[in-house]
Design an enzyme around this catalytic site. Structure first.
Site, PDB file in Angstrom:
ATOM      1  N   HIS A 118     -26.367  10.944 -41.537  1.00 12.63           N
ATOM      2  CA  HIS A 118     -26.918  10.391 -40.901  1.00 12.63           C
ATOM      3  C   HIS A 118     -27.992   8.777 -42.038  1.00 12.63           C
ATOM      4  CE1 HIS A 118     -29.956  11.589 -44.386  1.00 12.63           C
ATOM      5  NE2 HIS A 118     -29.148  12.638 -44.059  1.00 12.63           N
ATOM      6  N   CYS A 138     -27.275  16.940 -46.321  1.00 14.53           N
ATOM      7  CA  CYS A 138     -26.927  16.288 -45.140  1.00 14.53           C
ATOM      8  C   CYS A 138     -26.307  15.471 -46.188  1.00 14.53           C
ATOM      9  CB  CYS A 138     -28.091  16.528 -44.332  1.00 14.53           C
ATOM     10  SG  CYS A 138     -28.827  16.387 -43.452  1.00 14.53           S
TER      11      CYS A 138
END
Length: 206
Positions: free
Chosen positions: A166, A182
């Site tokens: 992301h 992440c």
């Protein structure tokens, strides 16, 4: 919105984002831009007191997809957590991209192996995981899309629960070990990668 909630959101933005894999203008649209490399090199220094490396680009170089994938069906993404770089090849191999990333803070938070993109979302919202809330009980339980959101402007969801590739509104985190698991990119880069990828794109973290 209550003043208490505003304070909580400000506190989250200044502290929680510092430890979340989560933009301001990127240093360059492509990471093989010499200007970006020079900027990263300048910041790739160690703290004389702690020895902590701010950024790592020692292994930041072009790669070939063949040692890592048997084919490039649906496009392929290789995330190198050591050099903190993401590599993308299109299905027909005509497009190759290399981006600097943020990676998990510790080996315990780092997951490696094969997965794939299962969902693509513009303007993602975010909820901290149960473990994050245990460690940080003052964090808000939900952040809507916007400048306070740790996922930046775009998110690509994987088969692994809670793991994503992301964007980030906190560009200081790129090139560092700064996430809870992440992989984060500059917002400009995740938008470009988002448009090149699709559901089913292969992903390998090493």
């Amino acid at each position: 919105m209550s003043d208490a909630f505003k304070i909580t959101r400000r506190a989250f933005a200044s502290t929680a984002l510092a430890s979340t894999a989560v933009g301001g203008a990127a240093l360059a649209q492509q990471t093989n831009d010499p200007a970006l490399f020079e900027q990263l090199k300048k910041e790739n220094i160690s703290n004389p007191e702690t020895g902590a490396v701010k950024r790592n680009i020692s292994g930041f170089s072009n790669k070939d997809w063949r040692p890592y994938f048997s084919n490039t069906k649906n496009g392929v993404i290789l995330v190198d957590t050591l050099s903190r770089a993401l590599h993308f090849w299109s299905e027909d191999q005509s497009v190759y991209k290399l981006y600097p990333t943020s990676v998990p803070e510790t080996p315990e938070l780092t997951r490696t192996g094969r997965t794939k993109i299962t969902r693509l979302r513009v303007g993602p919202d975010w909820r901290p995981t149960p473990n994050m809330l245990k460690r940080n009980p003052d964090w808000p339980k939900y952040i809507p899309p916007g400048p306070d959101n740790p996922l930046g402007t775009h998110a690509m969801y994987l088969t692994w629960k809670y793991y994503r590739i992301h964007g980030t509104h906190d560009t200081r985190k790129i090139g560092r070990r700064s996430s809870n698991g992440c992989i984060g990119l500059f917002n400009e880069h995740i938008e470009e990668l988002f448009n090149l990828s699709k559901v089913g794109t292969q992903v390998l973290l090493i």
